[in-house]
Write a protein that holds these residues in place. Sequence first.
Motif, PDB file in Angstrom:
ATOM      1  N   ALA A 182      -5.097  35.609  58.949  1.00  0.00           N
ATOM      2  CA  ALA A 182      -3.833  36.025  59.560  1.00  0.00           C
ATOM      3  C   ALA A 182      -2.626  35.823  58.649  1.00  0.00           C
ATOM      4  O   ALA A 182      -1.694  36.623  58.665  1.00  0.00           O
ATOM      5  N   ALA A 183      -2.636  34.758  57.862  1.00  0.00           N
ATOM      6  CA  ALA A 183      -1.463  34.477  57.037  1.00  0.00           C
ATOM      7  C   ALA A 183      -1.562  35.148  55.672  1.00  0.00           C
ATOM      8  O   ALA A 183      -0.636  35.083  54.883  1.00  0.00           O
ATOM      9  N   GLY A 184      -2.696  35.795  55.406  1.00  0.00           N
ATOM     10  CA  GLY A 184      -2.831  36.503  54.139  1.00  0.00           C
ATOM     11  C   GLY A 184      -3.013  35.572  52.953  1.00  0.00           C
ATOM     12  O   GLY A 184      -2.421  35.775  51.898  1.00  0.00           O
ATOM     13  N   ILE A 185      -3.830  34.526  53.106  1.00  0.00           N
ATOM     14  CA  ILE A 185      -4.149  33.670  51.959  1.00  0.00           C
ATOM     15  C   ILE A 185      -5.098  34.451  51.060  1.00  0.00           C
ATOM     16  O   ILE A 185      -6.163  34.855  51.497  1.00  0.00           O
ATOM     17  N   PRO A 186      -4.690  34.716  49.809  1.00  0.00           N
ATOM     18  CA  PRO A 186      -5.504  35.606  48.970  1.00  0.00           C
ATOM     19  C   PRO A 186      -6.740  34.906  48.421  1.00  0.00           C
ATOM     20  O   PRO A 186      -6.762  33.690  48.267  1.00  0.00           O
ATOM     21  N   ILE A 230       5.047  32.519  49.411  1.00  0.00           N
ATOM     22  CA  ILE A 230       5.432  31.119  49.151  1.00  0.00           C
ATOM     23  C   ILE A 230       6.346  31.061  47.921  1.00  0.00           C
ATOM     24  O   ILE A 230       7.338  30.328  47.905  1.00  0.00           O
ATOM     25  N   GLN A 231       6.013  31.856  46.902  1.00  0.00           N
ATOM     26  CA  GLN A 231       6.851  31.875  45.694  1.00  0.00           C
ATOM     27  C   GLN A 231       8.269  32.341  46.023  1.00  0.00           C
ATOM     28  O   GLN A 231       9.247  31.785  45.507  1.00  0.00           O
ATOM     29  N   HIS A 280      -6.828  25.665  49.795  1.00  0.00           N
ATOM     30  CA  HIS A 280      -5.449  26.160  49.706  1.00  0.00           C
ATOM     31  C   HIS A 280      -4.501  25.186  50.411  1.00  0.00           C
ATOM     32  O   HIS A 280      -4.782  24.743  51.524  1.00  0.00           O
ATOM     33  N   ARG A 308      -2.308  23.533  42.044  1.00  0.00           N
ATOM     34  CA  ARG A 308      -3.409  23.938  42.917  1.00  0.00           C
ATOM     35  C   ARG A 308      -4.686  23.170  42.580  1.00  0.00           C
ATOM     36  O   ARG A 308      -5.469  22.833  43.473  1.00  0.00           O
ATOM     37  N   ASP A 326       0.722  28.207  38.512  1.00  0.00           N
ATOM     38  CA  ASP A 326       0.427  27.412  39.717  1.00  0.00           C
ATOM     39  C   ASP A 326      -0.796  26.531  39.541  1.00  0.00           C
ATOM     40  O   ASP A 326      -1.083  25.685  40.389  1.00  0.00           O
ATOM     41  N   MET A 330       1.902  42.707  52.970  1.00  0.00           N
ATOM     42  CA  MET A 330       2.135  42.095  54.292  1.00  0.00           C
ATOM     43  C   MET A 330       3.602  41.727  54.434  1.00  0.00           C
ATOM     44  O   MET A 330       4.254  41.421  53.448  1.00  0.00           O
ATOM     45  N   LYS A 353       2.836  40.451  48.616  1.00  0.00           N
ATOM     46  CA  LYS A 353       1.445  40.850  48.373  1.00  0.00           C
ATOM     47  C   LYS A 353       0.496  40.036  49.253  1.00  0.00           C
ATOM     48  O   LYS A 353      -0.444  40.549  49.835  1.00  0.00           O
ATOM     49  N   ASP A 354       0.762  38.737  49.333  1.00  0.00           N
ATOM     50  CA  ASP A 354      -0.080  37.842  50.118  1.00  0.00           C
ATOM     51  C   ASP A 354       0.694  36.542  50.323  1.00  0.00           C
ATOM     52  O   ASP A 354       1.862  36.462  49.917  1.00  0.00           O
ATOM     53  N   LEU A 355       0.050  35.534  50.925  1.00  0.00           N
ATOM     54  CA  LEU A 355       0.779  34.295  51.221  1.00  0.00           C
ATOM     55  C   LEU A 355       1.272  33.610  49.947  1.00  0.00           C
ATOM     56  O   LEU A 355       2.372  33.060  49.930  1.00  0.00           O
ATOM     57  N   ASN A 356       0.471  33.642  48.885  1.00  0.00           N
ATOM     58  CA  ASN A 356       0.917  33.007  47.631  1.00  0.00           C
ATOM     59  C   ASN A 356       2.226  33.620  47.153  1.00  0.00           C
ATOM     60  O   ASN A 356       3.141  32.902  46.737  1.00  0.00           O
ATOM     61  N   TYR A 403       6.418  39.134  55.932  1.00  0.00           N
ATOM     62  CA  TYR A 403       6.580  37.737  56.352  1.00  0.00           C
ATOM     63  C   TYR A 403       8.030  37.498  56.736  1.00  0.00           C
ATOM     64  O   TYR A 403       8.942  38.045  56.112  1.00  0.00           O
ATOM     65  N   GLN A 405      -8.215  34.257  45.496  1.00  0.00           N
ATOM     66  CA  GLN A 405      -7.822  34.315  44.095  1.00  0.00           C
ATOM     67  C   GLN A 405      -7.906  32.964  43.420  1.00  0.00           C
ATOM     68  O   GLN A 405      -7.716  31.942  44.067  1.00  0.00           O
ATOM     69  N   PRO A 429       3.705  35.125  59.019  1.00  0.00           N
ATOM     70  CA  PRO A 429       3.313  36.523  58.859  1.00  0.00           C
ATOM     71  C   PRO A 429       3.732  37.328  60.097  1.00  0.00           C
ATOM     72  O   PRO A 429       3.658  36.824  61.225  1.00  0.00           O
TER      73      PRO A 429
END
Lengths: 118, 428
Positions: free
Chosen positions: B173-177, A93-94, B125, B189, B185, A1, A87-90, A3, B179, A111
Amino acid sequence: MRYLCLIYDAESKWTTMTPAETGAFMGEYGAFTENVKASGHYIGGNPLKPTSTATTVRVRSGKISTTDGPFAETKEQLGGYYLIEAKDLNDAIQVAARIPSARIGSIEVRPIMEMPHP
Amino acid sequence: MVNDATAVEARARAQIDELYRSESRRVLATLIRLLGDFDVAEEALHDAFAAAVERWPSEGPPQHPRAWLISTGRFKAIDRFRRQARFDASFAAVADRWEAAMPGSAFDSEAIEDDRLRLIFTCCHPALAADARIALTLREVCGLQTEEIARAFLVPAPTLAQRIVRAKDKIRAAGIPYQVPEMGDLPERLDTVLHVIYLVFNEGYAASSGASLTRHDLSTEAIRLARLVVELLAEPEAIGLLALMLLHDARRDARSDADGHIVLLDDQDRTRWNRAQIAEGQLLVEQALASRRFGPYTIQAAIAAVHAEAADPGATDWSQIVGLYDVLLRIDASPVIELNRAAAIAMRDGPEAGLALINAILARGDLVDYRLAHSARADLHRRLGEHAAAIAAYERALALTRQEPERQFIEQRLHQLRTSPRCPMPPA
């Protein structure tokens, strides 16, 4: 994705920093940019000139109106951006957390809405 | 024969109902992984159980009900999207992707256990709004109905439903994986997850009036959630939080009288404490402390355990409690913890010592509008026989309190002070 990382911090800080401090900070940005290019996250990015150079444009009833200054007066101003592939929001964020301004200002991570290509 | 058939059917239905209670969250957690979307997975879950109701009574239950439900749900979702594809070609691509994305390990019991952790970490999350994390966790992980959660949190159901919809939209929409966070982390978390559980517990625990039955259920739900986290991820602070909640919840019945009035720790009938729950809590505290990687929840649990050990209030080991508050202040300094420490000092060294500490906190400008700071001061003045100062402090606390049982408690204290003779009472 994809961002967009919008970098917000107080422009006024540049006036209080010594040339050595400014140089060190810009050096950190250089290193960060190299780093995200190497990791494959980087798509693009630029710093912006200060909000004193901004012009806000609106069209109402077919007429263009322009005003001096940014869209909104805020304590922290939009000062630059990076467009990244993550790859994704995580993952995003990193990356955002490593932008040097994250330590003194804030990074808004948005995004990109993917539009179908014709 | 007809009766036999009916009996078989009733048995099958009962088995399915039981299975829904015990398995639906696991099945949902795995379907979210396989289908990549909360709403699609929920629909697939319901389709799978509907298929079970339709087929099991005549065909008999499958050998592995959980695997059957997961694969049936997945096929139903693919099927649904294939049918949609007649109207919108983009659905076909999604269905193709689901069919292709079926790793051999999809049904491993280990993968399925991990799915429950994935679900918890996704619902909690940190990129989601704090109140949405709570709502989403109770809805998806605990399986509570939106209306139940809304009632327990005293918000209108549409508001709560909206929070859940927004959170799911953001995940998408924001792509929260979906996982379990990587090792680096994990501590941060996990903190967010434990905080969600702690808030759910407090919401249920802080409400102690008769009309709060549904809210008590929140405490039970929080304990269940913590058990699940501990079972899946035996981290010391998760164990500490579970212990803390068990120890507090063990006093639930003794915390209010038949009319719903507050009964303070000192005045509680300790025979009404849940001893089995206390024993479990104490064991868990020891386990968490032994890890040497514990944090604030574990220390608070240790404090609760010291209280629980005392057969009567006089037997409380206040020195140990003060010592634990010292440790707590070092790792998690806050004015509220200072206040609690001051109350423990007052018990160990006398009301004057506690009062001096509380006054110092207030003089700094901290906790000025915190009702419990004023009621603690009031109580210490009361014990010193300083009625005027006690009344003034209780009045300040009364102005700040919003809870009905607490208001009644303070008014009762005020009434006692105003009607009792003005001679100093010996400290309790």
